[in-house]
Scaffold this motif. Structure first.
Motif, PDB file in Angstrom:
ATOM      1  N   GLN A 154      10.462 -23.908 -30.230  1.00 19.51           N
ATOM      2  CA  GLN A 154      10.586 -22.793 -29.291  1.00 19.51           C
ATOM      3  C   GLN A 154       9.408 -21.831 -29.401  1.00 19.51           C
ATOM      4  O   GLN A 154       8.853 -21.382 -28.388  1.00 19.51           O
ATOM      5  CB  GLN A 154      11.885 -22.035 -29.554  1.00 19.51           C
ATOM      6  CG  GLN A 154      12.132 -20.873 -28.596  1.00 19.51           C
ATOM      7  CD  GLN A 154      12.394 -21.345 -27.189  1.00 19.51           C
ATOM      8  OE1 GLN A 154      13.486 -21.816 -26.879  1.00 19.51           O
ATOM      9  NE2 GLN A 154      11.390 -21.241 -26.321  1.00 19.51           N
ATOM     10  N   ILE A 155       9.007 -21.504 -30.619  1.00 23.60           N
ATOM     11  CA  ILE A 155       7.857 -20.619 -30.810  1.00 23.60           C
ATOM     12  C   ILE A 155       6.600 -21.285 -30.252  1.00 23.60           C
ATOM     13  O   ILE A 155       5.748 -20.628 -29.634  1.00 23.60           O
ATOM     14  CB  ILE A 155       7.696 -20.257 -32.297  1.00 23.60           C
ATOM     15  CG1 ILE A 155       8.888 -19.401 -32.757  1.00 23.60           C
ATOM     16  CG2 ILE A 155       6.393 -19.504 -32.544  1.00 23.60           C
ATOM     17  CD1 ILE A 155       8.981 -19.210 -34.260  1.00 23.60           C
ATOM     18  N   ALA A 156       6.482 -22.592 -30.433  1.00 19.34           N
ATOM     19  CA  ALA A 156       5.343 -23.319 -29.879  1.00 19.34           C
ATOM     20  C   ALA A 156       5.300 -23.193 -28.364  1.00 19.34           C
ATOM     21  O   ALA A 156       4.226 -23.018 -27.763  1.00 19.34           O
ATOM     22  CB  ALA A 156       5.404 -24.790 -30.298  1.00 19.34           C
ATOM     23  N   PHE A 211       3.969 -27.508 -31.751  1.00 18.61           N
ATOM     24  CA  PHE A 211       5.024 -28.363 -31.194  1.00 18.61           C
ATOM     25  C   PHE A 211       4.969 -29.761 -31.817  1.00 18.61           C
ATOM     26  O   PHE A 211       6.013 -30.347 -32.138  1.00 18.61           O
ATOM     27  CB  PHE A 211       4.873 -28.456 -29.677  1.00 18.61           C
ATOM     28  CG  PHE A 211       5.961 -29.238 -29.007  1.00 18.61           C
ATOM     29  CD1 PHE A 211       7.192 -28.653 -28.743  1.00 18.61           C
ATOM     30  CD2 PHE A 211       5.780 -30.570 -28.661  1.00 18.61           C
ATOM     31  CE1 PHE A 211       8.210 -29.377 -28.136  1.00 18.61           C
ATOM     32  CE2 PHE A 211       6.788 -31.302 -28.054  1.00 18.61           C
ATOM     33  CZ  PHE A 211       8.012 -30.705 -27.796  1.00 18.61           C
ATOM     34  N   ASP A 212       3.755 -30.286 -32.013  1.00 16.27           N
ATOM     35  CA  ASP A 212       3.621 -31.605 -32.648  1.00 16.27           C
ATOM     36  C   ASP A 212       4.243 -31.605 -34.044  1.00 16.27           C
ATOM     37  O   ASP A 212       4.846 -32.604 -34.462  1.00 16.27           O
ATOM     38  CB  ASP A 212       2.146 -31.985 -32.755  1.00 16.27           C
ATOM     39  CG  ASP A 212       1.520 -32.315 -31.407  1.00 16.27           C
ATOM     40  OD1 ASP A 212       2.271 -32.602 -30.461  1.00 16.27           O
ATOM     41  OD2 ASP A 212       0.278 -32.272 -31.310  1.00 16.27           O
ATOM     42  N   ILE A 213       4.113 -30.491 -34.757  1.00 15.67           N
ATOM     43  CA  ILE A 213       4.671 -30.427 -36.107  1.00 15.67           C
ATOM     44  C   ILE A 213       6.187 -30.386 -36.061  1.00 15.67           C
ATOM     45  O   ILE A 213       6.862 -30.998 -36.908  1.00 15.67           O
ATOM     46  CB  ILE A 213       4.068 -29.235 -36.868  1.00 15.67           C
ATOM     47  CG1 ILE A 213       2.646 -29.600 -37.297  1.00 15.67           C
ATOM     48  CG2 ILE A 213       4.912 -28.855 -38.080  1.00 15.67           C
ATOM     49  CD1 ILE A 213       1.890 -28.543 -38.037  1.00 15.67           C
ATOM     50  N   ALA A 219       5.561 -19.171 -38.200  1.00 13.48           N
ATOM     51  CA  ALA A 219       5.734 -20.584 -37.840  1.00 13.48           C
ATOM     52  C   ALA A 219       4.542 -21.409 -38.296  1.00 13.48           C
ATOM     53  O   ALA A 219       4.695 -22.564 -38.724  1.00 13.48           O
ATOM     54  CB  ALA A 219       5.928 -20.720 -36.332  1.00 13.48           C
ATOM     55  N   HIS A 220       3.341 -20.839 -38.212  1.00 15.27           N
ATOM     56  CA  HIS A 220       2.160 -21.570 -38.683  1.00 15.27           C
ATOM     57  C   HIS A 220       2.255 -21.840 -40.186  1.00 15.27           C
ATOM     58  O   HIS A 220       1.924 -22.940 -40.645  1.00 15.27           O
ATOM     59  CB  HIS A 220       0.898 -20.762 -38.380  1.00 15.27           C
ATOM     60  CG  HIS A 220       0.512 -20.786 -36.930  1.00 15.27           C
ATOM     61  ND1 HIS A 220      -0.338 -19.859 -36.375  1.00 15.27           N
ATOM     62  CD2 HIS A 220       0.873 -21.619 -35.913  1.00 15.27           C
ATOM     63  CE1 HIS A 220      -0.502 -20.126 -35.090  1.00 15.27           C
ATOM     64  NE2 HIS A 220       0.224 -21.189 -34.789  1.00 15.27           N
TER      65      HIS A 220
END
Length: 770
Positions: A664-666, A675-677, A610-611
């Motif tokens: 969700q991963i955030a 989450f901001d992304i 995710a990153h």
């Protein structure tokens, strides 16, 4: 970090080691006005250095035949653990040469191993590690050890180098950000007979990158920009030097400021992610708010899509085709080719799922009927019962299946001979060896099959919840799952494509790859399908296969940062690109495995994927030419998603596909910036949907253009000439393309957010979880 003067050089240090050295503080590149053998490099020492309260002030006074009388003033200051270098050039008397450029070179870790192949690089979307899938130490696409890119090719104008030996990350960024750009007046060169590739331009766009071409690596910045031979700006097929020079007239002056910083990180992933996190914390990027409510947005998207629905009666075509054939220039909305595509650019079954669900929620019986016919056609005609596979394409006009290999080479699906060469232009000759092999192949991409069979599985489960069983659908789904179980390799992977008998396709190598990373690049696309089928059937074989694939993807794709091959329409030197879509599916897979097994190693891999997926978001508003279409419509690049490494400077809305899963991963990781992304993607990638409240010049509300040029891309290439339907792709213009995937991923993001969070109100979700 602190600043020292060492042996007449500027040295940047931390308490343990020398981070960088500026051995040649003032480098001017003087342009003689020609296109060949035209740049004179002049190096000057500082003539005066004085200590200031927080750093140094260094000046160079030049008076010679090349630079005329020119004054360069550099201010170094320490600030918040970094060094800020502000550079000003003033031309007091011109020399007669037309232009100049200021160059900045910082030797990296000069007392340690610092060859190009010893370091790893991160400047999304232009470079991940070294873009080096064959691991020969060179960047793959341009085969170079000098990677210098325009600032507007970066999702944020920052370039990071990381040393595995010292665990140090050294970054250079523009601060403040570039503020203006224009379309230069490029004349026809008498030397080349083509438009100038070197020219005068007052622009705030510079360039930066790493230069390891002479055995040691330097962070290199140019102002105005210079990209050298390794550029995709002007042509796809050939490379020419490309750059701008500031007019060298008396009274002219220009300035640029860089921030140089270093941090110690345990691994490359942390260096990448925490660099992005710190940008978010520092700049608080904000995307444009939606022009209408999310509910109105999906209504408009599906209404526009419905205009391109096609079905045929048994008398017209005994195959009973049904599906969404959207393929137009959005400016006029006129349909170009009646081809039903599955996965990638078509996403027909995902569209059917979106349409069916909307039909139920809004009591639209017509929508439901169309969705069911689309799914039935996929199962009855597109499914290959003997092998379990699916075709990727159906040509409605010729009443036949076909084989979708090459994206922008889509004419392979409907043209032959002279017509094929005419439609493809110079690209045909450039790719002739590949085309001649591909055109005779019969088979399908793994990714495309996985995408729409996953959507079919969700469609089946949704209909079952509503009280309707479709045993034929389930039979096709499990038949395909059997294909996956039979073809999974011992290492857990699958090949990128298969022939109709289920055997892997490996030739031509230029297209299907010659490393494990390329040949099995699509493995991640199988995982979510298998885990969701396990949840439905409780057949342990599906979860076991998904877990084995997960371990392969974790080791080879995520941990080694070798994601590639998600995009199927490369027109570059290689058939597979490092792209945003090739890390999306590993992210999906790791998330689904974590939710099915609760294994921490899968969650850790999901966070890491995710990153990297998040790194494709644009975190600044790139300045556009004032006379460009996007500037006139008020386009903002913040929140848009970049596409691939070669085409850096091109953005599109595909990242909507992973918005809910990123969020969700955030939440699982308690990672606020991640989450901001997700929120940035949701807003930025929905920005350009045509609405009455926010027009973009498209034929009807609900249409959205496929992509946007925020930097230069193949502007002189004959295949994109101004007189073609896809021409005039200058910076600040769209790509004049619209496919069914655009609305598919936009509506999918809405449903996925509703399913996971019950809302698409990111503020509400943030308050709940953060």
């Amino acid at each position: 970090m602190k600043i020292n003067v060492w042996n007449e050089q500027i040295q940047l240090e931390n308490p343990e080691l020398v981070i960088g050295r500026i051995a040649k503080p003032v480098i001017l590149e003087i342009w003689n006005g020609r296109q060949k053998d035209s740049v004179i490099r002049r190096e000057y020492p500082y003539t005066r250095i004085t200590q200031t309260e927080d750093g140094l002030k260094a000046c160079t006074e030049i008076d010679d035949e090349w630079a005329g009388k020119t004054e360069v003033t550099d201010i170094y200051r320490t600030e918040e653990g970094s060094v800020v270098l502000s550079r000003q050039v003033r031309i007091l008397r011109e020399s007669g040469y037309p232009g100049m450029r200021l160059r900045t070179e910082i030797s990296l870790l000069p007392e340690k191993k610092n060859a190009f192949e010893d370091l790893r690089y991160f400047a999304p979307p232009a470079i991940y590690d070294k873009n080096d899938l064959d691991e020969d130490g060179y960047e793959d696409y341009f085969h170079t050890k000098k990677t210098i890119f325009r600032d507007d090719r970066f999702n944020y104008p920052m370039f990071t180098c990381y040393s595995e030996e010292t665990k140090e990350a050294v970054s250079i960024e523009r601060d403040p950000l570039p503020a203006f750009d224009s379309n230069p007046d490029r004349k026809i060169s008498e030397e080349t007979g083509e438009k100038e590739a070197l020219f005068l331009q007052k622009t705030d766009i510079g360039s930066m990158g790493a230069d390891g071409s002479d055995g040691s690596t330097r962070l290199t910045c140019c102002y105005p920009f210079y990209e050298g031979d390794a550029t995709i700006a002007l042509y796809i097929v050939k490379m020419v030097p490309f750059g701008a020079f500031w007019p060298m007239k008396s009274g002219e002056e220009f300035s640029v400021t860089y921030r140089i910083s270093n941090h110690r990180y345990e691994n490359y992933h942390d260096a990448c992610w925490y660099g992005i996190r710190d940008i978010i914390r520092k700049t608080h990027p904000q995307a444009e708010p939606l022009s209408v409510s999310p509910e109105e947005l999906i209504r408009l998207r599906l209404d526009a899509l419905d205009h391109y629905y096609v079905e045929k009666t048994a008398e017209e075509d005994p195959n009973l085709p049904a599906g969404y054939v959207l393929n137009c220039h959005p400016q006029d909305g006129v349909q170009l080719e009646n081809i039903i595509q599955y996965g990638f650019t078509g996403q027909n079954i995902l569209n059917a799922y979106n349409v069916l669900r909307y039909g139920y929620e809004h009591n639209n019986e017509e929508y439901r009927k169309k969705a069911l016919k689309t799914a039935d056609f996929f199962v009855n005609t597109i499914h290959i019962k003997e092998s379990g596979m699916f075709y990727n394409l159906y040509n409605v006009d010729t009443k036949s299946v076909n084989f979708w290999w090459t994206g922008l080479l889509l004419p392979l699906a409907y043209a032959q001979g002279e017509e094929l060469e005419k439609l493809m232009g110079p690209l045909y000759e450039y790719r002739k060896d590949v085309i001649q092999k591909l055109v005779s192949l019969k088979g399908a991409y793994l990714r495309c099959m996985n995408e729409d069979v996953t959507a079919l599985l969700r469609l089946y489960c949704y209909e079952k919840e509503k009280g309707t069983e479709h045993p034929g659908w389930l039979e096709a789904i499990e038949n395909y799952a059997g294909f996956l179980l039979r073809t999974q390799e011992q290492d857990g992977g699958w090949y990128r494509a298969y022939d109709l008998e289920g055997k892997p396709l490996l030739e031509p190598v230029k297209w299907f790859g010659n490393t494990v990373y390329e040949q099995k690049s699509s493995t991640g696309t199988s995982i979510t399908f298998l885990t969701e089928l396990y949840e439905l059937t409780k057949n342990e074989a599906y979860l076991e296969a998904a877990s084995r694939a997960g371990m392969f993807v974790k080791e080879y794709i995520i941990d080694r940062v070798r994601f590639n091959g998600g995009v199927h329409d490369s027109i570059y030197a290689k058939g597979q690109l490092i792209d945003n879509e090739s890390i999306l599916y590993p992210m999906f897979g790791m998330l689904s495995l974590y939710e099915a097994t609760k294994r921490k190693d899968f969650l850790d891999a999901a966070v890491r994927a995710a990153h990297y997926y998040a790194s494709w978001v644009c975190l600044w508003d790139v300045p556009l030419p004032e006379d460009s279409s996007l500037h006139r419509y008020g386009f903002h690049s913040t929140g848009m998603g970049a596409c691939d490494t070669c085409g850096c400077g091109y953005v599109h809305p595909f990242q909507l596909m992973g918005v809910a899963e990123t969020a969700q991963i955030a939440v699982y990781a308690k990672d606020k910036e991640l989450f901001d992304i997700a929120r940035l993607y949701w807003l930025g990638c929905n920005q350009t949907v045509e609405t009455d409240e926010r027009p973009w010049g498209y034929a009807m509300p609900g249409l959205q253009e496929e992509g946007y040029l925020i930097s230069w891309w193949a502007v002189d290439d004959p295949m994109f000439a101004a007189d073609t339907g896809f021409g005039y792709r200058l910076k600040g213009e769209g790509n004049k393309t619209c496919f069914p995937w655009i609305n598919a991923v936009g509506v999918k993001a809405y449903w996925a957010m509703k399913d996971r969070f019950g809302s698409v109100d990111f503020e509400e979700i943030e308050n709940k979880y953060f």
